[in-house]
Write an enzyme that holds these catalytic residues in place. Structure first.
Site, PDB file in Angstrom:
ATOM      1  N   ASN A   1      -3.639  11.973  -1.473  1.00  0.00           N
ATOM      2  CA  ASN A   1      -3.359  10.615  -0.555  1.00  0.00           C
ATOM      3  C   ASN A   1      -2.068  10.566  -0.149  1.00  0.00           C
ATOM      4  O   ASN A   1      -0.961  10.362  -0.613  1.00  0.00           O
ATOM      5  CB  ASN A   1      -3.670   9.412  -1.605  1.00  0.00           C
ATOM      6  CG  ASN A   1      -3.172   8.165  -1.112  1.00  0.00           C
ATOM      7  OD1 ASN A   1      -3.004   7.729   0.330  1.00  0.00           O
ATOM      8  ND2 ASN A   1      -3.144   6.871  -1.752  1.00  0.00           N
ATOM      9  N   TRP A   2      -1.966  10.878   1.171  1.00  0.00           N
ATOM     10  CA  TRP A   2      -0.654  10.924   2.058  1.00  0.00           C
ATOM     11  C   TRP A   2      -0.003   9.585   1.959  1.00  0.00           C
ATOM     12  O   TRP A   2       1.234   9.729   2.358  1.00  0.00           O
ATOM     13  CB  TRP A   2      -0.779  11.636   3.368  1.00  0.00           C
ATOM     14  CG  TRP A   2      -1.168  13.088   3.569  1.00  0.00           C
ATOM     15  CD1 TRP A   2      -1.524  13.975   2.157  1.00  0.00           C
ATOM     16  CD2 TRP A   2      -1.352  13.903   4.550  1.00  0.00           C
ATOM     17  NE1 TRP A   2      -1.891  15.291   2.760  1.00  0.00           N
ATOM     18  CE2 TRP A   2      -1.953  15.030   4.168  1.00  0.00           C
ATOM     19  CE3 TRP A   2      -1.245  13.685   6.070  1.00  0.00           C
ATOM     20  CZ2 TRP A   2      -1.947  16.178   5.004  1.00  0.00           C
ATOM     21  CZ3 TRP A   2      -1.432  14.601   7.037  1.00  0.00           C
ATOM     22  CH2 TRP A   2      -1.607  15.895   6.401  1.00  0.00           C
ATOM     23  N   LYS A   3      -0.564   8.507   1.862  1.00  0.00           N
ATOM     24  CA  LYS A   3       0.315   7.239   2.050  1.00  0.00           C
ATOM     25  C   LYS A   3       0.725   7.151   3.429  1.00  0.00           C
ATOM     26  O   LYS A   3       0.197   7.866   4.386  1.00  0.00           O
ATOM     27  CB  LYS A   3       1.002   6.808   0.964  1.00  0.00           C
ATOM     28  CG  LYS A   3       0.570   7.290  -0.455  1.00  0.00           C
ATOM     29  CD  LYS A   3       1.196   6.614  -1.324  1.00  0.00           C
ATOM     30  CE  LYS A   3       0.372   6.700  -2.741  1.00  0.00           C
ATOM     31  NZ  LYS A   3       1.038   5.989  -4.011  1.00  0.00           N
TER      32      LYS A   3
ATOM     33  N   HIS B   1      -7.048   0.620  -2.935  1.00  0.00           N
ATOM     34  CA  HIS B   1      -5.743   1.051  -3.723  1.00  0.00           C
ATOM     35  C   HIS B   1      -4.582   0.000  -3.975  1.00  0.00           C
ATOM     36  O   HIS B   1      -4.869  -1.122  -3.276  1.00  0.00           O
ATOM     37  CB  HIS B   1      -5.176   2.067  -2.520  1.00  0.00           C
ATOM     38  CG  HIS B   1      -3.961   2.924  -3.128  1.00  0.00           C
ATOM     39  ND1 HIS B   1      -2.728   2.254  -3.256  1.00  0.00           N
ATOM     40  CD2 HIS B   1      -3.798   4.104  -3.641  1.00  0.00           C
ATOM     41  CE1 HIS B   1      -1.767   3.350  -4.086  1.00  0.00           C
ATOM     42  NE2 HIS B   1      -2.830   4.334  -4.202  1.00  0.00           N
TER      43      HIS B   1
ATOM     44  N   GLU C   1      -1.930  -0.498  -3.632  1.00  0.00           N
ATOM     45  CA  GLU C   1      -0.816  -0.795  -2.591  1.00  0.00           C
ATOM     46  C   GLU C   1      -1.571  -1.954  -1.709  1.00  0.00           C
ATOM     47  O   GLU C   1      -0.806  -2.961  -1.225  1.00  0.00           O
ATOM     48  CB  GLU C   1      -0.389   0.235  -2.053  1.00  0.00           C
ATOM     49  CG  GLU C   1       0.738   1.039  -2.875  1.00  0.00           C
ATOM     50  CD  GLU C   1       0.836   2.644  -2.615  1.00  0.00           C
ATOM     51  OE1 GLU C   1       0.547   2.920  -1.615  1.00  0.00           O
ATOM     52  OE2 GLU C   1       1.384   3.116  -3.706  1.00  0.00           O
TER      53      GLU C   1
ATOM     54  N   GLU D   1      -6.562   4.108 -11.327  1.00  0.00           N
ATOM     55  CA  GLU D   1      -5.102   4.379 -10.944  1.00  0.00           C
ATOM     56  C   GLU D   1      -4.214   3.204 -11.738  1.00  0.00           C
ATOM     57  O   GLU D   1      -3.995   2.092 -11.082  1.00  0.00           O
ATOM     58  CB  GLU D   1      -4.645   4.210  -9.708  1.00  0.00           C
ATOM     59  CG  GLU D   1      -5.531   5.336  -8.694  1.00  0.00           C
ATOM     60  CD  GLU D   1      -4.689   5.949  -7.353  1.00  0.00           C
ATOM     61  OE1 GLU D   1      -4.423   6.801  -7.436  1.00  0.00           O
ATOM     62  OE2 GLU D   1      -4.625   5.103  -6.775  1.00  0.00           O
TER      63      GLU D   1
ATOM     64  N   GLY E   1       3.629   6.655  -8.513  1.00  0.00           N
ATOM     65  CA  GLY E   1       4.837   6.875  -7.722  1.00  0.00           C
ATOM     66  C   GLY E   1       6.067   6.812  -8.658  1.00  0.00           C
ATOM     67  O   GLY E   1       7.035   6.449  -8.200  1.00  0.00           O
TER      68      GLY E   1
ATOM     69  N   SER F   1       1.032   9.487 -10.711  1.00  0.00           N
ATOM     70  CA  SER F   1       2.157  10.768 -11.086  1.00  0.00           C
ATOM     71  C   SER F   1       1.676  11.779 -11.390  1.00  0.00           C
ATOM     72  O   SER F   1       1.958  12.604 -12.389  1.00  0.00           O
ATOM     73  CB  SER F   1       3.185  10.041 -12.003  1.00  0.00           C
ATOM     74  OG  SER F   1       3.849   9.001 -11.398  1.00  0.00           O
TER      75      SER F   1
ATOM     76  N   GLY G   1       2.336  11.467  -4.111  1.00  0.00           N
ATOM     77  CA  GLY G   1       3.505  12.240  -3.655  1.00  0.00           C
ATOM     78  C   GLY G   1       3.246  13.710  -3.726  1.00  0.00           C
ATOM     79  O   GLY G   1       3.636  14.599  -2.855  1.00  0.00           O
TER      80      GLY G   1
HETATM   81  P1  PGA Z   1       1.457   9.164  -6.797  1.00  0.00           P
HETATM   82  O1  PGA Z   1       0.304   8.007  -6.146  1.00  0.00           O
HETATM   83  O2  PGA Z   1       0.612  10.359  -7.325  1.00  0.00           O
HETATM   84  O3  PGA Z   1       2.477   9.507  -5.897  1.00  0.00           O
HETATM   85  O4  PGA Z   1       1.734   8.365  -8.022  1.00  0.00           O
HETATM   86  C1  PGA Z   1      -1.236   8.071  -6.660  1.00  0.00           C
HETATM   87  C2  PGA Z   1      -1.978   7.281  -5.604  1.00  0.00           C
HETATM   88  O5  PGA Z   1      -1.077   6.252  -5.282  1.00  0.00           O
HETATM   89  O6  PGA Z   1      -2.842   7.297  -5.368  1.00  0.00           O
END
Ligand code: PGA
Length: 246
Positions: free
Chosen positions: A9-11, A95, A97, A166, A172, A210, A232
């Protein structure tokens, strides 16, 4: 035996030049071991680039969000049918976010999952509790509620999703759920899936939050963890490939 699926997931990261390097390395180095699947979910403007770079390879690609509507006066929105035209297999929906920063409700997430399926995409539906909710002992009720909205909307199509657990406090932050903490929630989710629809017992349940090359193996070894959703660490080819092989 269920396959293991690792999804990047590049965001909101990337650029034409750096994407070329990353996608090129993934394509050159991913040898698709049996039972392992790999995908990247890129920002929508780069779907064409991902399609060009990955077509004919063993790596799938997808979007990070889709609208719950089909078409019309929804400025700035992108429909599931539009992203499907770029060869996507997946679309992340719900997600955390988007739930927190963009106010997406359980009902909206469920409608997005339906829209993705209708367009022939596999929705990767994210669920997870905040730190406050975990500390209040409500992890189980939160993820059950989040999954419940999706299963009510999809009915017998529930079997066609991928689910991602998640925990918000692990995203993150560098703070990963322990394999046991993750496994406990995954086992719960698997039992909820089976209770909702008898055909949903083989839905892949990914862990996200993470995940790194050095903790992936211990997580993926758990019986109900079918791979990972990687933020990330998916931006570095070597690290991402090491997770995919873990
Ligand atoms: P992260 O993000 O690996 O940077 O913690 C995971 C995600 O939000 O899908």
């Amino acid at each position: 035996m269920r396959d293991k699926l690792v999804v990047g997931n590049w965001k909101m990261n990337g650029g034409l030049k750096q994407n070329d390097a990353l996608l090129g390395t993934l394509r050159a180095e991913w040898n698709a071991p049996a039972g392992r699947r790999l995908a990247v979910c890129v920002p929508s403007p780069y779907l064409f680039q991902a399609q060009a770079a990955l077509s004919g390879s063993a790596i799938a690609w997808g979007a990070q969000n889709v609208s719950d509507r089909d078409a019309g006066a929804f400025t700035g929105e992108i429909s599931a049918a539009m992203v499907a035209e770029f060869g996507c297999r997946y679309a992340i929906v719900g997600h955390s976010e988007r739930r927190t920063l963009h106010g997406e409700s359980d009902a909206t997430v469920a409608a997005k999952a339906s829209a993705a399926l209708k367009a022939g995409l596999t929705p990767i539906v994210c669920v997870g509790e905040t730190l406050e909710e975990r500390e209040a002992g409500s992890t189980e009720s939160v993820v059950t509620r989040q999954l419940g909205a999706v299963s009510a909307a999809l009915g017998s199509k529930l079997a066609a999703i991928v689910l991602a657990y998640e925990p918000v406090w692990a995203i993150g932050t560098g703070r990963t759920a322990t394999p046991q903490q993750a496994q406990d929630v995954h086992r719960l989710l698997r039992s909820r899936l089976a209770a909702a629809d008898a055909t949903a017992t083989d839905v892949l349940v990914l862990y996200g939050g993470s995940v790194k090359a050095d903790n992936a193996k211990a997580l993926f070894r758990c019986p109900d963890i079918d791979g990972g959703l990687i933020g990330g660490a998916s931006l570095k080819a070597d690290e991402f490939l090491a997770i995919a092989r873990a």
